[in-house]
Design an enzyme around this catalytic site. Structure first.
Site, PDB file in Angstrom:
ATOM      1  NE  ARG A  63      -2.415  -1.479   3.378  1.00  0.00           N
ATOM      2  CZ  ARG A  63      -2.135  -2.702   3.839  1.00  0.00           C
ATOM      3  NH1 ARG A  63      -2.463  -3.750   3.113  1.00  0.00           N
ATOM      4  NH2 ARG A  63      -1.567  -2.867   5.002  1.00  0.00           N
ATOM      5  CD  GLU A 100       0.720  -4.735  12.735  1.00  0.00           C
ATOM      6  OE1 GLU A 100      -0.077  -3.976  12.190  1.00  0.00           O
ATOM      7  OE2 GLU A 100       1.953  -4.622  12.586  1.00  0.00           O
TER       8      GLU A 100
END
Length: 182
Positions: A63, A100
C-alpha cells in the site's frame, strides 16, 4: 485545497478482527476510490515536501506503493521499492522485522541507493514501525540516510512513531486513530 482530517478519516474503513481477532484493520481503499480525497492526500504530502532536501522516495510493499509513487512522480524523485521477500529479480539486501502478526523480511535492490542519498520513506500507516525500521536499516546499509518516514495514518498506541523517533527517524502522518476508534 485545505486538508480536512475529519473527511479523510471518514473514508478510512475500520475492519474489525482482520487479519486476526482483536485487530482493527484500517482499509484505505475507500480513500483511493475518491478522486477528491486522493488529491487532498497527495497535495498535502506534496506541499510538505516540495522544497525538502531529499534525493529519493522509498515506498513500502504494497500500500505504500500507492502514495509513494504519486509523490515520487509529482516531486520528480526516483522511486525505490521496498518489497516483501522474494519479489525482486536482481541482487537484494534483506532485513528481518517484526510485525504485529509475526516475523517478515523486507528486501530492496542492492544498487538502489548510494552514499549520501537521502530517502523519504512512505507507507500507508505507522503501526509498530517494523516495516519502516527495516527499510531504514536497509537505507543505511547502502550508505544513505532517512530524511523522514511518512504515512497517511498513525496508530500511536502501537508505538511505531516512538520507535522510529528513538532510532533518530522523524515521522509525519496526515491523521491518527486510537485503537478503539471506529
Amino acid at each position: 485545497m485545505i486538508f480536512d482530517d475529519f473527511s479523510i478519516k471518514t473514508l478510512i474503513r475500520p475492519v474489525p478482527d482482520f487479519p486476526k481477532p482483536g485487530v482493527v484493520f484500517r482499509d484505505i481503499t475507500p480513500l483511493f476510490q475518491s478522486p477528491r480525497a486522493l488529491r487532498l492526500v497527495a497535495d498535502s504530502f506534496i506541499q510538505r515536501y516540495v522544497e525538502a532536501d531529499f534525493s529519493h522516495i522509498g515506498a513500502m510493499d504494497a500500500r505504500g506503493f500507492l502514495i509513494g509513487s504519486i509523490i515520487a512522480y509529482e516531486l520528480n524523485k526516483p522511486l525505490v521499492l521496498f518489497r516483501k521477500q522474494g519479489k525482486l529479480p536482481a541482487d537484494v539486501l534483506s532485513e528481518p522485522y517484526q510485525t504485529e502478526y509475526g516475523e517478515a523480511f523486507l528486501e530492496v535492490h542492492s544498487d538502489s541507493l548510494c552514499d549520501g542519498d537521502k530517502v523519504l520513506i512512505f507507507d500507508d500507516l505507522i503501526a509498530t514501525g517494523g516495516t519502516l525500521l527495516a527499510a531504514a536499516r536497509l537505507v543505511r546499509r547502502m550508505g544513505a540516510s532517512v530524511y523522514e518516514a511518512a504515512a497517511i495514518i498513525d496508530l500511536p498506541e502501537l508505538g511505531g512513531s516512538e520507535r522510529l523517533a528513538d532510532a533518530g527517524i522523524p515521522t509525519f502522518a496526515l491523521t491518527a486513530f486510537a485503537l478503539d476508534e471506529r
